[in-house]
Design a protein around this motif. Structure first.
Motif, PDB file in Angstrom:
ATOM      1  N   THR A  81      -7.387  14.759  -3.760  1.00  0.00           N
ATOM      2  CA  THR A  81      -8.747  15.321  -3.768  1.00  0.00           C
ATOM      3  C   THR A  81      -8.895  16.377  -4.858  1.00  0.00           C
ATOM      4  O   THR A  81      -9.894  16.428  -5.582  1.00  0.00           O
ATOM      5  CB  THR A  81      -9.066  15.944  -2.398  1.00  0.00           C
ATOM      6  N   ASP A  84      -9.167  14.697  -8.205  1.00  0.00           N
ATOM      7  CA  ASP A  84     -10.511  14.147  -8.404  1.00  0.00           C
ATOM      8  C   ASP A  84     -11.506  15.255  -8.770  1.00  0.00           C
ATOM      9  O   ASP A  84     -12.359  15.080  -9.649  1.00  0.00           O
ATOM     10  CB  ASP A  84     -10.981  13.426  -7.135  1.00  0.00           C
ATOM     11  N   GLU A  85     -11.389  16.384  -8.079  1.00  0.00           N
ATOM     12  CA  GLU A  85     -12.296  17.501  -8.376  1.00  0.00           C
ATOM     13  C   GLU A  85     -12.062  18.040  -9.787  1.00  0.00           C
ATOM     14  O   GLU A  85     -13.012  18.359 -10.507  1.00  0.00           O
ATOM     15  CB  GLU A  85     -12.088  18.611  -7.346  1.00  0.00           C
ATOM     16  N   ALA A  87     -10.877  16.321 -12.338  1.00  0.00           N
ATOM     17  CA  ALA A  87     -11.390  15.314 -13.277  1.00  0.00           C
ATOM     18  C   ALA A  87     -12.912  15.392 -13.373  1.00  0.00           C
ATOM     19  O   ALA A  87     -13.491  15.295 -14.458  1.00  0.00           O
ATOM     20  CB  ALA A  87     -10.952  13.921 -12.833  1.00  0.00           C
ATOM     21  N   ALA A  88     -13.576  15.575 -12.224  1.00  0.00           N
ATOM     22  CA  ALA A  88     -15.036  15.683 -12.220  1.00  0.00           C
ATOM     23  C   ALA A  88     -15.486  16.928 -12.986  1.00  0.00           C
ATOM     24  O   ALA A  88     -16.466  16.903 -13.745  1.00  0.00           O
ATOM     25  CB  ALA A  88     -15.556  15.726 -10.786  1.00  0.00           C
ATOM     26  N   ALA A  89     -14.759  18.029 -12.797  1.00  0.00           N
ATOM     27  CA  ALA A  89     -15.114  19.267 -13.506  1.00  0.00           C
ATOM     28  C   ALA A  89     -14.927  19.106 -15.009  1.00  0.00           C
ATOM     29  O   ALA A  89     -15.761  19.557 -15.803  1.00  0.00           O
ATOM     30  CB  ALA A  89     -14.255  20.414 -12.981  1.00  0.00           C
ATOM     31  N   LYS A  91     -15.054  16.268 -16.686  1.00  0.00           N
ATOM     32  CA  LYS A  91     -16.110  15.375 -17.161  1.00  0.00           C
ATOM     33  C   LYS A  91     -17.429  16.108 -17.296  1.00  0.00           C
ATOM     34  O   LYS A  91     -18.177  15.930 -18.273  1.00  0.00           O
ATOM     35  CB  LYS A  91     -16.261  14.197 -16.201  1.00  0.00           C
ATOM     36  N   ALA A  92     -17.743  16.969 -16.323  1.00  0.00           N
ATOM     37  CA  ALA A  92     -18.988  17.748 -16.379  1.00  0.00           C
ATOM     38  C   ALA A  92     -18.972  18.697 -17.575  1.00  0.00           C
ATOM     39  O   ALA A  92     -19.989  18.881 -18.252  1.00  0.00           O
ATOM     40  CB  ALA A  92     -19.157  18.532 -15.077  1.00  0.00           C
ATOM     41  N   THR A  95     -19.618  16.656 -20.673  1.00  0.00           N
ATOM     42  CA  THR A  95     -21.030  16.273 -20.733  1.00  0.00           C
ATOM     43  C   THR A  95     -21.895  17.451 -21.173  1.00  0.00           C
ATOM     44  O   THR A  95     -22.811  17.307 -21.997  1.00  0.00           O
ATOM     45  CB  THR A  95     -21.495  15.773 -19.353  1.00  0.00           C
TER      46      THR A  95
END
Length: 282
Positions: A81, A84-85, A87-89, A91-92, A95
């Motif tokens: 988890t 994943d968090e 990786a999401a951070a 990616k954000a 972006t």
């Protein structure tokens, strides 16, 4: 002899009990004590075998192992988890960085466009001022040529010592008034010309209709020597009938022509680009 002498005794000799105890002691540590107690009396042998509760110990161990496995699985899930968090951070963040770069690019493009629009507006204003000046000059020359026609005398072009007739003066004045205009292939005015379009329009001010293309214009009149030019003569480059460029001689050893997209319409000395020949229409 007693009648019971042949019946063996059911009691075990003490010596054998001691040997059994010794063997049991040698064979197994704590179990030797259990063996000795068993040899002392059959009544104590049964309880000894029931004091080891292996199923209870095994059950507790299995529970501990299961709990440990569950804890390990939970840690793995937590790590997954967190990954994943992260990786999401990431990616954000990428972006957001990309969006910021795009916003900066658009802002710079807008700034450049505004600067270009301002430059075009200034150039247009300057062009209008120059055109107004040329128009005033053309009006003055036209008035001078009209005065010359009414008195029967000839007027001189500003840049020439040769005498210029009324029609020639009109042609020369028009050509000079277009200096600074853009060159566009196929252009026929009023603000953009190609070489033959400018010559045709200049002659039209004198009431003379010339062919549209330079090849035909190079044979539209009488061929004259470059040493005997007069204002209003058509200069051409290339062969007569196959010319690739034309211009108007304005006197004083100079010509006006729509040269190319880089220079536009210019007034230059004949030495700038020596013509091949000339033709006189007037």
């Amino acid at each position: 002899m007693s009648h019971t002498a042949h019946i063996p005794s059911h009691r075990k000799p003490r010596q054998r009990a001691s040997k059994s105890a010794l063997r049991a002691g040698v064979a197994g540590g704590v179990l030797s004590t259990i063996a000795v107690a068993g040899a002392a009396g059959p009544a104590q042998a049964e309880p000894v075998t029931q004091t080891i509760e292996m199923p209870t110990i095994t059950s507790g161990f299995s529970t501990a192992v299961a709990a440990s496995a569950q804890a390990t699985q939970q840690v793995a899930l937590d790590l997954e988890t967190q990954a994943d968090e992260d990786a999401a951070a990431e990616k954000a963040a990428k972006t957001a960085k990309k969006a910021h770069a795009e916003a900066v690019r658009k802002a710079e493009a807008k700034k450049k466009a505004e600067a270009a629009a301002k430059a075009r507006a200034e150039a247009k204003a300057k062009e209008r001022a120059e055109r107004a000046s040329r128009t005033a000059e053309r009006t003055t020359l036209s008035a001078s040529s009209g005065s010359s026609d009414s008195t029967g005398s000839s007027a001189s072009a500003p840049s020439s010592s040769s005498n210029v007739s009324g029609s020639a003066a009109s042609i020369v004045a028009f050509a000079k008034a277009q200096v600074g205009d853009a060159y566009v292939s196929g252009g026929t005015g009023p603000n953009a010309w190609d070489c033959s379009g400018l010559v045709q329009a200049a002659y039209r001010t004198a009431g003379i209709d010339l062919p549209r293309v330079s090849q035909s214009q190079s044979t539209a009149g009488t061929q004259v020597s470059l040493d005997n030019l007069q204002p209003g003569d058509i200069l051409y480059w290339g062969g007569a009938g196959s010319a690739y460029h034309v211009a108007i001689y304005v006197g004083g050893g100079e010509f006006v022509g729509a040269q190319n997209s880089s220079t536009g319409t210019v007034q230059r000395s004949l030495d700038y680009d020596r013509p091949t020949g000339a033709v006189r229409v007037l």
